[in-house]
Design a protein around this motif. Sequence first.
Motif, mmCIF file in Angstrom:
data_model
loop_
_atom_site.group_PDB
_atom_site.id
_atom_site.type_symbol
_atom_site.label_atom_id
_atom_site.label_comp_id
_atom_site.label_asym_id
_atom_site.label_seq_id
_atom_site.Cartn_x
_atom_site.Cartn_y
_atom_site.Cartn_z
ATOM 1 N N HIS A 51 48.059 100.976 -15.888
ATOM 2 C CA HIS A 51 47.850 100.565 -14.496
ATOM 3 C C HIS A 51 47.709 101.757 -13.562
ATOM 4 O O HIS A 51 48.682 102.444 -13.260
ATOM 5 C CB HIS A 51 49.019 99.696 -14.042
ATOM 6 C CG HIS A 51 48.727 98.895 -12.810
ATOM 7 N ND1 HIS A 51 48.197 97.624 -12.861
ATOM 8 C CD2 HIS A 51 48.878 99.178 -11.506
ATOM 9 C CE1 HIS A 51 48.044 97.162 -11.636
ATOM 10 N NE2 HIS A 51 48.446 98.097 -10.788
ATOM 11 N N GLU A 157 44.556 92.648 -11.163
ATOM 12 C CA GLU A 157 45.944 92.419 -10.748
ATOM 13 C C GLU A 157 45.982 91.269 -9.759
ATOM 14 O O GLU A 157 45.737 91.448 -8.573
ATOM 15 C CB GLU A 157 46.526 93.693 -10.113
ATOM 16 C CG GLU A 157 47.995 93.538 -9.761
ATOM 17 C CD GLU A 157 48.636 94.839 -9.304
ATOM 18 O OE1 GLU A 157 47.959 95.622 -8.638
ATOM 19 O OE2 GLU A 157 49.829 95.044 -9.622
ATOM 20 N N HIS A 184 50.470 88.241 -8.094
ATOM 21 C CA HIS A 184 51.011 89.497 -7.550
ATOM 22 C C HIS A 184 52.304 89.193 -6.807
ATOM 23 O O HIS A 184 53.237 88.674 -7.410
ATOM 24 C CB HIS A 184 49.962 90.233 -6.680
ATOM 25 C CG HIS A 184 50.389 91.600 -6.295
ATOM 26 N ND1 HIS A 184 50.771 91.930 -5.013
ATOM 27 C CD2 HIS A 184 50.571 92.719 -7.042
ATOM 28 C CE1 HIS A 184 51.152 93.201 -4.987
ATOM 29 N NE2 HIS A 184 51.041 93.708 -6.212
ATOM 30 N N HIS A 226 54.748 91.269 -12.822
ATOM 31 C CA HIS A 226 54.745 90.576 -11.517
ATOM 32 C C HIS A 226 55.141 89.106 -11.574
ATOM 33 O O HIS A 226 55.461 88.515 -10.540
ATOM 34 C CB HIS A 226 53.390 90.677 -10.791
ATOM 35 C CG HIS A 226 53.193 91.967 -10.064
ATOM 36 N ND1 HIS A 226 53.884 92.254 -8.915
ATOM 37 C CD2 HIS A 226 52.411 93.038 -10.336
ATOM 38 C CE1 HIS A 226 53.515 93.461 -8.500
ATOM 39 N NE2 HIS A 226 52.644 93.972 -9.349
ATOM 40 N N HIS A 247 52.547 97.153 -16.204
ATOM 41 C CA HIS A 247 53.281 98.176 -15.432
ATOM 42 C C HIS A 247 54.639 97.622 -15.013
ATOM 43 O O HIS A 247 54.862 97.315 -13.848
ATOM 44 C CB HIS A 247 52.457 98.690 -14.245
ATOM 45 C CG HIS A 247 52.025 97.659 -13.246
ATOM 46 N ND1 HIS A 247 51.377 96.493 -13.580
ATOM 47 C CD2 HIS A 247 52.147 97.618 -11.878
ATOM 48 C CE1 HIS A 247 51.116 95.799 -12.483
ATOM 49 N NE2 HIS A 247 51.592 96.459 -11.434
ATOM 50 N N ARG A 259 61.267 91.930 -11.116
ATOM 51 C CA ARG A 259 59.949 92.528 -11.374
ATOM 52 C C ARG A 259 59.945 93.333 -12.687
ATOM 53 O O ARG A 259 58.916 93.518 -13.310
ATOM 54 C CB ARG A 259 59.591 93.399 -10.159
ATOM 55 C CG ARG A 259 58.350 94.222 -10.245
ATOM 56 C CD ARG A 259 57.081 93.406 -10.265
ATOM 57 N NE ARG A 259 55.963 94.324 -10.410
ATOM 58 C CZ ARG A 259 55.622 94.906 -11.557
ATOM 59 N NH1 ARG A 259 56.255 94.628 -12.675
ATOM 60 N NH2 ARG A 259 54.597 95.750 -11.591
ATOM 61 N N ASP A 358 51.470 103.101 -12.775
ATOM 62 C CA ASP A 358 51.300 102.622 -11.398
ATOM 63 C C ASP A 358 50.918 103.773 -10.462
ATOM 64 O O ASP A 358 51.155 103.704 -9.243
ATOM 65 C CB ASP A 358 52.584 101.937 -10.887
ATOM 66 C CG ASP A 358 52.285 100.720 -10.001
ATOM 67 O OD1 ASP A 358 51.126 100.586 -9.568
ATOM 68 O OD2 ASP A 358 53.209 99.932 -9.735
HETATM 69 ZN ZN LIG Z 1 51.614 95.934 -9.356
#
Ligand SMILES: [Zn+2]
Length: 413
Positions: A51, A157, A184, A226, A247, A259, A358
Amino acid sequence: MFSGIKPKKRAAVLVLLLQVFFVFGQFVPKDPVLFAKARELAQKFIIVDGHVDLPYRLRVQNFRFVKEFTGIPIETHEGDFDFKRARQGGLDAPFMSIYIPASYQTNGGAAALADSLIEMVEYITTTHPDYFTIAKNPNDVILAKKEGKIALPMGMENGAPVEDDLRLVRHFKEKGISYITLTHSKDNKICDSSYDTTQTWKGISPYGFNLLDEMVRQGIMVDISHISDNACHQVFDYVKVPVIASHSSVRKYTPGFERNISDTLLLRLKKNGGVVMINFGTDFLDGEISKFNNQKRNELHQLLLEKKLDKNSEEGKNVIADFTKKYPTLFSDVYMVADHIDHVVRLIGIEHVGLGSDYDGVGDSLPVGLKDVADYPNLLYVLLERGYAEADIEAICYKNLFRVWNQVLEAAE
Ligand SMILES: [Zn+2]
């Protein structure tokens, strides 16, 4: 680092050490021979990153479709990614995030935004074909590396761009989308988000299950980063192919942060055959540091309110400067990223972990030793230091992700 020390003590030691050594410091490998080995491996092995938020970063920087646009990522001083630094770090295949903010779910325009971000990635590869090429499968990545180019696979995403037309899954697949992160920061029509508390679907929606079927048919990887825990469990119940978390880090070090992936879900990931790709953002790596930084941010906010100061006023700026001098933002470090990898390896095995930095997506919260794409050798160095074999590092760098990617492509109709 520090993982053997009790949590409370660990927090105190960490904060102290970070303040003393790392805040203004840099990561300095102690063993030059081992570091040379790490750099060699970074060049030798394919490095895939699950990512990288370059497309959206360029959009924010008002990307223009002209060759002279200064943000074209060959050699720049902006953001976390460009060709030169990627080469230095040994990065071969950063998944370009086609990121769709949650607002597009309610206001519309998600498909159009996805198309425009994909077009941007295409434009970068067609105007700079000696540097970049789109990659739609692992073989494309292997070929790109042979030709000295950076491969740009793409992941979407947020599944919102599929809108109400499942035929768009095929459209995006043909354009080069290799995974879809189901949602997301908010629940969407596919499933619930880990950042949302509404629990609209208590997991996946009926439409979401149809979408999963279509993704599997088209050979698009399912990304569980996510999404809520309920949604994750339902993906594992339903999907027969391995999935990825493109990620996400592990929740063990960030208690209560949905998360990141929990141990229960890691055990399900093992059964599923999937891969978790570790996020480098400080908030993803260390709950203690994240809490400390948030607390200080709130205190500063309160201070400005009490003094009735605008943060942009001269006096406001002085107060902020004094406060941040006293309480500088703390960062996690490359050792902590290795701790997350260690945890996955201990719990479910080396076959299930990869890298999903990320970069360009977590602002200035990157850990000491992994500040941009030139820094992967630092992580490889720490892994070597901890006794990881070359084959283990190769698995983490790309083989695990390639296994899942190939399996998903083979299962497609
Ligand atoms: Zn993200």
